[in-house]
Motif scaffolding. Structure first.
Motif, PDB file in Angstrom:
ATOM      1  N   SER A   1      71.698  79.208  24.641  1.00 37.59           N
ATOM      2  CA  SER A   1      71.140  77.853  24.493  1.00 37.59           C
ATOM      3  C   SER A   1      71.063  76.987  25.642  1.00 37.59           C
ATOM      4  O   SER A   1      70.387  75.992  25.675  1.00 37.59           O
ATOM      5  CB  SER A   1      71.954  77.124  23.097  1.00 37.59           C
ATOM      6  OG  SER A   1      72.927  76.676  23.717  1.00 37.59           O
ATOM      7  N   LEU A   2      71.854  77.319  26.746  1.00 42.91           N
ATOM      8  CA  LEU A   2      72.073  76.706  27.938  1.00 42.91           C
ATOM      9  C   LEU A   2      70.760  77.023  28.665  1.00 42.91           C
ATOM     10  O   LEU A   2      70.679  76.490  30.043  1.00 42.91           O
ATOM     11  CB  LEU A   2      73.448  77.026  28.468  1.00 42.91           C
ATOM     12  CG  LEU A   2      74.433  76.366  27.609  1.00 42.91           C
ATOM     13  CD1 LEU A   2      75.844  77.102  28.105  1.00 42.91           C
ATOM     14  CD2 LEU A   2      74.609  74.974  27.626  1.00 42.91           C
TER      15      LEU A   2
ATOM     16  N   TYR B   1      68.807  65.932  13.641  1.00 41.12           N
ATOM     17  CA  TYR B   1      69.509  66.333  14.760  1.00 41.12           C
ATOM     18  C   TYR B   1      69.010  67.979  14.915  1.00 41.12           C
ATOM     19  O   TYR B   1      69.547  68.535  15.913  1.00 41.12           O
ATOM     20  CB  TYR B   1      71.017  66.211  14.462  1.00 41.12           C
ATOM     21  CG  TYR B   1      71.810  66.399  16.084  1.00 41.12           C
ATOM     22  CD1 TYR B   1      71.724  65.300  16.893  1.00 41.12           C
ATOM     23  CD2 TYR B   1      72.449  67.324  16.294  1.00 41.12           C
ATOM     24  CE1 TYR B   1      72.129  65.172  18.103  1.00 41.12           C
ATOM     25  CE2 TYR B   1      73.003  67.410  17.491  1.00 41.12           C
ATOM     26  CZ  TYR B   1      72.946  66.367  18.599  1.00 41.12           C
ATOM     27  OH  TYR B   1      73.563  66.592  19.730  1.00 41.12           O
ATOM     28  N   ALA B   2      68.532  68.235  13.929  1.00 35.57           N
ATOM     29  CA  ALA B   2      68.075  69.836  14.131  1.00 35.57           C
ATOM     30  C   ALA B   2      66.945  69.838  15.137  1.00 35.57           C
ATOM     31  O   ALA B   2      66.715  71.088  15.596  1.00 35.57           O
ATOM     32  CB  ALA B   2      67.677  70.495  12.861  1.00 35.57           C
ATOM     33  N   GLY B   3      66.326  68.784  15.578  1.00 31.20           N
ATOM     34  CA  GLY B   3      65.134  69.178  16.553  1.00 31.20           C
ATOM     35  C   GLY B   3      65.739  69.250  17.862  1.00 31.20           C
ATOM     36  O   GLY B   3      65.095  69.356  19.127  1.00 31.20           O
ATOM     37  N   ALA B   4      67.150  68.975  18.018  1.00 30.03           N
ATOM     38  CA  ALA B   4      67.706  68.981  19.415  1.00 30.03           C
ATOM     39  C   ALA B   4      67.902  70.306  20.038  1.00 30.03           C
ATOM     40  O   ALA B   4      68.248  70.277  21.362  1.00 30.03           O
ATOM     41  CB  ALA B   4      68.962  67.953  19.414  1.00 30.03           C
ATOM     42  N   ALA B   5      67.931  71.352  19.305  1.00 30.63           N
ATOM     43  CA  ALA B   5      68.054  72.638  19.754  1.00 30.63           C
ATOM     44  C   ALA B   5      67.077  73.498  20.265  1.00 30.63           C
ATOM     45  O   ALA B   5      65.881  73.230  19.252  1.00 30.63           O
ATOM     46  CB  ALA B   5      68.908  73.399  18.689  1.00 30.63           C
ATOM     47  N   ARG B   6      66.866  74.299  21.048  1.00 34.93           N
ATOM     48  CA  ARG B   6      65.781  75.030  21.210  1.00 34.93           C
ATOM     49  C   ARG B   6      65.414  76.203  20.493  1.00 34.93           C
ATOM     50  O   ARG B   6      65.593  77.401  20.670  1.00 34.93           O
ATOM     51  CB  ARG B   6      65.685  75.459  22.670  1.00 34.93           C
ATOM     52  CG  ARG B   6      64.530  74.931  23.536  1.00 34.93           C
ATOM     53  CD  ARG B   6      64.430  75.250  25.000  1.00 34.93           C
ATOM     54  NE  ARG B   6      65.424  76.207  25.311  1.00 34.93           N
ATOM     55  CZ  ARG B   6      66.717  75.531  25.716  1.00 34.93           C
ATOM     56  NH1 ARG B   6      66.814  74.530  25.915  1.00 34.93           N
ATOM     57  NH2 ARG B   6      67.762  76.680  26.322  1.00 34.93           N
ATOM     58  N   VAL B   7      65.652  75.875  18.965  1.00 32.63           N
ATOM     59  CA  VAL B   7      65.549  77.058  18.101  1.00 32.63           C
ATOM     60  C   VAL B   7      64.097  76.792  17.184  1.00 32.63           C
ATOM     61  O   VAL B   7      63.953  75.685  16.882  1.00 32.63           O
ATOM     62  CB  VAL B   7      66.522  77.044  17.135  1.00 32.63           C
ATOM     63  CG1 VAL B   7      66.477  78.218  15.992  1.00 32.63           C
ATOM     64  CG2 VAL B   7      68.011  77.223  17.840  1.00 32.63           C
TER      65      VAL B   7
ATOM     66  N   LEU C   1      64.857  78.112  12.211  1.00 27.76           N
ATOM     67  CA  LEU C   1      66.091  77.187  11.949  1.00 27.76           C
ATOM     68  C   LEU C   1      65.934  76.577  10.496  1.00 27.76           C
ATOM     69  O   LEU C   1      66.609  76.482   9.706  1.00 27.76           O
ATOM     70  CB  LEU C   1      66.086  76.074  12.949  1.00 27.76           C
ATOM     71  CG  LEU C   1      67.273  74.802  12.804  1.00 27.76           C
ATOM     72  CD1 LEU C   1      68.520  75.667  12.938  1.00 27.76           C
ATOM     73  CD2 LEU C   1      67.149  74.068  13.811  1.00 27.76           C
TER      74      LEU C   1
END
Lengths: 361, 361
Positions: free
Chosen positions: A88-89, A253-259, A264
């Motif tokens: 994720s980084l 807050y689910a939009g913050a990850a590159r998934v 998701l």
């Protein structure tokens, strides 16, 4: 011995793809260079493998990695760790899809109610369902309960707290839940119709367990939870151990990850037990495409293990004028959530609510 | 009445900036159009406000929004919700910085040990600290304990579990913690040196509480937790209620593309109580820049409320050859984490470990 198949999307020059795929398989498993792995068990049964690489001329490629199911310990947090912990980084990596083996899925019950369970709680109506939100935050519990009663009386199936409602001084959770559920019960008695109030539960684990207890004691018919906000492992533990009624997942807050959103919101939230999933509809005030929305709805409702089907809930700036288009797009197994558009102008709330309800029938 | 100042970075045509700023202030507070807000209290004390817009010719602008502290209910999950709940779904919005008012910060204790507390547990040495990781996963608890002993004996200050170690069959948590902590105690007795084993705690809330109890009973000197993986509210509740020793935060799953790293890893993790924060160093196998790393370290260590200073732990492909450069960049209040590079080649582990330790002295 079983393997999880994971698909990542990689933005990179094509000639680097093989090296990146190899690096990802190591990063998401043993996290050392392959030559450091001298133990035969680790090399054969634990170390990740590149299953396929699909290069593309666009510079956006897909790769498939196999990760050993054993590395997850069959725990939600650790599963996320193995799927996308360190990677994720990496700004050039997106988590796109995952195929869990049957023996992995068998450890997780999935949605306990799903579409059919939610419909049963609403007198088994077959039309698309309607949902509206109590807002704005800052109103008193009494004002919110009055709004709840008006929406329900005029035909909304599920009236939910806005996800911004928490345990604030101006409408404390316990006080608000009592007031809103009482309004719902009054509407049910007056009309003979089934309708549901779904309070928003938010906080740290102890607070959530306390809120779940209050919701249960008051007899609410569903709850709203934001898995990405409270923590996906927390969401799963709550629905398995503390909540009997349908769980509606909110994407905060689910939009913050590159998934990828279909994974998701469509698949992972269902895996964790969401009975319904709210997501930003295409063409609204958020940026999801028609394809992403179709992907979410498809992952919510497709045949998958023995999992109950999850109810898709398109939302995000939905208006009365778009109801027919949205129902046409998703079909009847859908719940439409109209929030702010019902409330403006404020003096026509009942009328607009009835128009919304009529439009899905 | 107090306000939280939040900075967002917006990618948009310059002429849309004012409308976007106004929309964001509503989205992250009342979530309805301003004209729907007829209640005076809501309009004056709850509704978000645009404090400033800083347009730029680059198409990447910054805006400052004021959110009412009361909307957070002084809860971690709800605070994240107010900062970036719905707006995380906007691809053009990045959460860049936040300034909490003093009365908000006073509700959260921050790091309980910080740099000074960690140093005290290591005989108050003043040099940069050293950290190494137990891996690859798949090894038995005995093999990991042996590795732990070798690393500690050769001078590593904190030996941590790789974040991939969870509660898997091949090295169950309880068994591994007992074995590794025993290895540490033996080294302490043999050398008179202080050293610490930090097991990785991962799972749902109940599992985490059980793991924290085992760690406490075995007397480990620190623990490793990945706030983004287990849930940030869970992390906070754990360090406040269940963990006495320093908490080292791991960035797994925190690659939340659209929360700026200096804010998430540097400031928010410190706010939640991280005593040390691991992050990908510049020039390693992850994509953080020198400026981002400096920003993380600065937010970890700057004067902030009455918060203890958090120990920055650069990592991610760090090698022996880069130690001098890294210490020069961060100064002495730093802990260097070298993982895989100590392990390859496997037959020179002790020698390479001693070289690492010597290089920071």
């Amino acid at each position: 011995m079983s393997w999880i198949n994971v698909t990542y999307r990689i933005r990179a020059p094509r000639e680097q793809l093989d090296a990146i795929a190899h690096g990802l398989a190591l990063e998401q498993s043993v996290e050392v260079a392959a030559e450091v792995v001298t133990d035969a068990f680790v090399a054969e049964e634990i170390m990740g493998r590149v299953a396929a690489a699909h290069p593309s001329d666009t510079g956006l490629h897909e790769i498939e990695i196999q990760l050993a199911a054993a590395t997850t310990g069959f725990d939600v947090a650790q599963s996320l760790n193995m799927l996308f912990g360190n990677s994720s980084l990496h700004a050039h990596v997106e988590l796109v899809d995952v195929e869990f083996p049957p023996e992995f899925l068998a450890r997780f019950p999935g949605p306990r109610h799903g579409i059919d369970g939610i419909r049963r709680r609403l007198q088994s109506i077959r039309r698309p369902l309607t949902c509206a939100a109590l807002k704005p935050q800052g109103l008193s519990s009494e004002a919110l309960a009055k709004l709840c009663g008006t929406l329900a009386f005029n035909g909304i199936d599920i009236v939910k707290d806005d996800h911004g409602l928490a345990d604030q001084d101006y409408s404390p959770f316990a006080q608000r839940v009592v007031a809103c559920q009482r309004a719902i019960v009054q509407v049910q008695r007056a009309t003979g119709r089934a309708c549901i109030y779904a309070p928003s539960l938010v906080g740290s684990p102890r607070a959530l367990v306390a809120q779940a207890r209050i919701a249960r004691e008051e007899g609410v018919g569903a709850v709203l939870l934001a898995p990405a906000l409270i923590g996906m492992p927390v969401f799963h533990e709550l629905v398995v151990a503390h909540i009997d009624v349908p769980a509606i997942a909110h994407p905060a807050y689910a939009g913050a990850a590159r998934v990828a959103a279909p994974l998701l919101l469509g698949k992972l939230f269902r895996w964790l037990g969401a009975d319904a999933v709210i997501f930003p509809n295409f063409g609204g005030r958020f940026a999801y495409s028609r394809e992403e929305c179709a992907g979410i709805a498809n992952n919510n409702r497709c045949d998958w293990a023995r999992y109950a089907r999850t109810l898709p809930v398109p939302a995000g700036g939905l208006t009365l004028e778009r109801v027919a288009e949205v129902v046409d797009f998703y079909g009847p197994d859908v719940m439409l959530l109209i929030g702010g558009a019902l409330l403006a102008p404020a003096d026509r709330l009942a009328e607009r609510t009835r128009a919304f309800v009529a439009s899905v029938e």
